[in-house]
Design a protein around this motif. Structure first.
Motif, short mmCIF file in Angstrom:
data_model
loop_
_atom_site.label_atom_id
_atom_site.label_comp_id
_atom_site.label_asym_id
_atom_site.label_seq_id
_atom_site.Cartn_x
_atom_site.Cartn_y
_atom_site.Cartn_z
N MET A 1 0.92 -1.05 0.22
CA MET A 1 0.07 -0.01 -0.09
C MET A 1 1.09 1.29 -0.04
O MET A 1 1.89 1.34 0.57
CB MET A 1 -1.07 0.09 1.10
N ALA A 2 0.54 2.04 -0.81
CA ALA A 2 1.27 3.30 -0.96
C ALA A 2 1.31 4.22 0.33
O ALA A 2 0.12 4.59 0.65
CB ALA A 2 0.95 4.16 -2.19
N SER A 3 2.39 4.89 0.55
CA SER A 3 2.30 6.09 1.89
C SER A 3 1.33 7.30 1.40
O SER A 3 1.48 7.50 0.04
CB SER A 3 3.58 6.11 2.30
N ILE A 4 1.00 8.09 2.33
CA ILE A 4 0.43 9.35 2.03
C ILE A 4 1.46 10.19 1.17
O ILE A 4 1.27 10.56 0.18
CB ILE A 4 0.14 9.93 3.32
N SER A 5 2.82 9.86 1.72
CA SER A 5 3.99 10.80 1.07
C SER A 5 4.20 10.25 -0.20
O SER A 5 4.35 11.18 -1.15
CB SER A 5 5.21 10.43 1.78
N SER A 6 4.17 8.89 -0.57
CA SER A 6 4.61 8.75 -2.00
C SER A 6 3.19 9.03 -2.96
O SER A 6 3.31 9.50 -4.09
CB SER A 6 4.81 7.15 -1.94
N ARG A 7 2.03 8.82 -2.26
CA ARG A 7 0.77 9.24 -2.98
C ARG A 7 0.84 10.72 -3.50
O ARG A 7 0.67 11.29 -4.50
CB ARG A 7 -0.40 8.88 -2.44
N ARG A 8 1.04 11.60 -2.58
CA ARG A 8 1.23 13.08 -2.77
C ARG A 8 2.47 13.40 -3.64
O ARG A 8 1.99 14.24 -4.71
CB ARG A 8 1.56 13.69 -1.39
N LEU A 9 3.41 12.93 -3.59
CA LEU A 9 4.72 12.87 -4.47
C LEU A 9 4.28 12.64 -6.04
O LEU A 9 4.55 13.33 -6.90
CB LEU A 9 5.86 12.55 -3.86
N ALA A 10 3.69 11.66 -6.03
CA ALA A 10 3.15 11.17 -7.24
C ALA A 10 2.19 11.92 -7.88
O ALA A 10 2.49 12.24 -9.16
CB ALA A 10 2.52 9.63 -7.28
N LYS A 11 1.22 12.56 -7.35
CA LYS A 11 0.32 13.46 -7.54
C LYS A 11 1.02 14.59 -8.23
O LYS A 11 0.94 15.29 -9.26
CB LYS A 11 -0.77 13.83 -6.76
N GLU A 12 2.02 15.51 -7.38
CA GLU A 12 2.70 16.62 -7.82
C GLU A 12 3.69 16.33 -8.92
O GLU A 12 3.61 17.09 -9.98
CB GLU A 12 3.49 17.10 -6.43
N LEU A 13 4.21 15.17 -9.12
CA LEU A 13 5.25 14.81 -10.26
C LEU A 13 4.26 14.76 -11.30
O LEU A 13 4.67 15.22 -12.57
CB LEU A 13 5.78 13.70 -9.90
N MET A 14 3.12 14.13 -11.54
CA MET A 14 2.29 14.16 -12.55
C MET A 14 1.82 15.57 -13.01
O MET A 14 1.87 15.75 -14.19
CB MET A 14 1.07 13.28 -12.21
N GLU A 15 1.53 16.26 -11.82
CA GLU A 15 1.01 17.63 -12.34
C GLU A 15 2.15 18.63 -12.91
O GLU A 15 1.99 19.28 -14.10
CB GLU A 15 0.53 18.36 -10.99
N ILE A 16 3.26 18.18 -12.57
CA ILE A 16 4.55 19.02 -13.16
C ILE A 16 4.69 18.25 -14.48
O ILE A 16 4.79 19.19 -15.50
CB ILE A 16 5.81 18.54 -12.21
N LYS A 17 4.85 17.06 -14.74
CA LYS A 17 4.99 16.46 -16.02
C LYS A 17 3.60 17.04 -17.06
O LYS A 17 4.10 17.24 -18.34
CB LYS A 17 5.16 15.18 -15.98
N ASN A 18 2.60 17.05 -16.71
CA ASN A 18 1.44 17.43 -17.47
C ASN A 18 1.45 18.87 -17.76
O ASN A 18 1.19 19.23 -18.76
CB ASN A 18 -0.01 16.77 -16.94
#
Length: 152
Positions: A1-18
């Motif tokens: 299960m992904a941690s809150i930290s990794s979920r949040r960072l994945a979201k931020e990284l996706m926003e940066i890339k998009n």
């Protein structure tokens, strides 16, 4: 299960890339959820015109509840900006990285704030206690208890 930290960072990284980064800010490397690097450049007329700096973000498992450890990268050939709130070892005395951190802030918001801090600088100088600080500073700037002065 992904941690809150990794979920949040994945979201931020996706926003940066998009969506891309704001002008003058570029993602250099984000291979994992522990350390990211950005370049930052002040746009327009400023004391830092045509200068580019590298920021390193280190995240702990409590991000975004706890702030990232953010500092300017200092290596052979790269220096931290000469600024009243930036020590020569790259540590940054900024309240949003300390007691005014909020989980609603993002990596890009921190970059923009630091870009603005550089843009508004009136005189290139190191903090008054630079030499003493870097002699005793911990490697991780989050372990420093900075005293924040209001520049106004």
């Amino acid at each position: 299960m992904a941690s809150i930290s990794s979920r949040r960072l994945a979201k931020e990284l996706m926003e940066i890339k998009n969506d891309g980064c704001p002008v003058g800010i570029n993602l250099v490397k984000a291979d994992d959820f522990s350390t990211w690097w950005f370049t930052i450049q002040v746009m327009g007329e400023s004391l830092y015109k045509n200068e580019q700096f590298t920021l390193q973000f280190r995240f702990d498992p409590q991000y975004p509840i706890s702030s990232p450890a953010v500092q300017f990268v200092v290596t052979d050939g790269k220096e931290a900006p000469v600024h009243p709130h930036v020590y020569s070892n790259g540590h940054i005395c900024a309240s949003i990285l300390g007691n005014e951190w909020s989980p609603v802030l993002s990596v890009i918001a921190v970059c923009v704030t630091l870009q603005s801090m550089l843009a508004s600088c009136k005189e290139k100088q190191r903090p008054i206690d630079n030499d003493r600080y870097i002699k005793h500073a911990p490697e991780n700037p989050k372990k420093t208890r900075f005293h924040y002065d209001d520049d106004t």
